[in-house]
Design an enzyme around this catalytic site. Structure first.
Site, mmCIF file in Angstrom:
data_model
loop_
_atom_site.group_PDB
_atom_site.id
_atom_site.type_symbol
_atom_site.label_atom_id
_atom_site.label_comp_id
_atom_site.label_asym_id
_atom_site.label_seq_id
_atom_site.Cartn_x
_atom_site.Cartn_y
_atom_site.Cartn_z
ATOM 1 N N CYS A 126 0.146 3.689 3.049
ATOM 2 C CA CYS A 126 1.108 3.224 4.429
ATOM 3 C C CYS A 126 2.167 3.356 4.026
ATOM 4 O O CYS A 126 2.448 3.774 5.264
ATOM 5 C CB CYS A 126 0.562 1.080 4.007
ATOM 6 S SG CYS A 126 -1.175 0.965 4.308
ATOM 7 N N CYS B 217 0.859 -1.050 0.160
ATOM 8 C CA CYS B 217 -0.341 0.272 -0.128
ATOM 9 C C CYS B 217 0.625 1.765 -0.026
ATOM 10 O O CYS B 217 1.582 1.785 1.558
ATOM 11 C CB CYS B 217 -0.749 -0.098 1.868
ATOM 12 S SG CYS B 217 -1.894 1.534 1.407
#
Length: 126
Positions: free
Chosen positions: A33, A30
C-alpha cells in the site's frame, strides 16, 4: 487533484456526486500500500476530472466489510455509480493508466443494458 479520505459518512455522496471515482482500500501497516501510494498520488494529479480517494481499512472496517475487501491494497473504480473494476494488488503506473483509460472508454449505456439483462436472467432463474 488531491486524494481524499473516505469514510462511512462521505462515501455514498462521493460516489453519487461524481462521474468517476477511483478508490484505494489500504492500511498504514501494508508495505505494498505504501509503495502504491506515490503512483496513486501522481495519477490523481494527471486526472483532475476524476476523484481519487482512499479508505483506511483499519479505521473503516464497515466499508471494508461491505465491499468484501480481503486483500490490500484493493483498487475499485466507480463510473456513474457502477463498480467497473475491483482488484487487489498494487498496480504499476502504466497499469493504473490502462484501467483509467479503459474505464473512460466504456459505453455506459451498454454497461447498464448488460447489468439489466443479468439481473433479469437471475430473477427468471429464481
Amino acid at each position: 487533484m488531491a486524494v481524499i479520505e473516505l469514510n462511512s459518512k462521505n462515501f455514498e455522496h462521493t460516489i453519487r456526486d461524481n462521474n468517476l471515482v477511483i478508490v484505494d482500500f489500504w492500511a498504514p501497516w501494508c508495505g505494498p500500500c505504501r509503495s502504491f501510494a506515490p503512483i496513486y498520488e501522481q495519477a490523481s494529479e494527471q486526472h483532475p476530472d476524476a476523484v481519487f480517494a482512499k479508505v483506511n481499512t483499519e479505521e473503516h472496517h464497515d466499508l471494508a466489510a461491505y465491499f468484501e475487501i480481503r486483500s490490500i491494497p484493493t483498487l475499485m473504480v466507480f463510473r456513474e455509480q457502477i463498480i467497473l473494476f475491483a482488484q487487489p494488488g498494487a498496480l504499476p503506473a502504466a497499469g493504473l493508466q490502462t484501467v483509467i483509460d479503459k474505464t473512460r472508454s466504456l459505453d455506459m449505456d451498454e454497461v447498464r443494458r448488460q447489468i439489466a439483462a443479468q439481473q433479469q436472467e437471475k430473477s427468471s432463474e429464481a
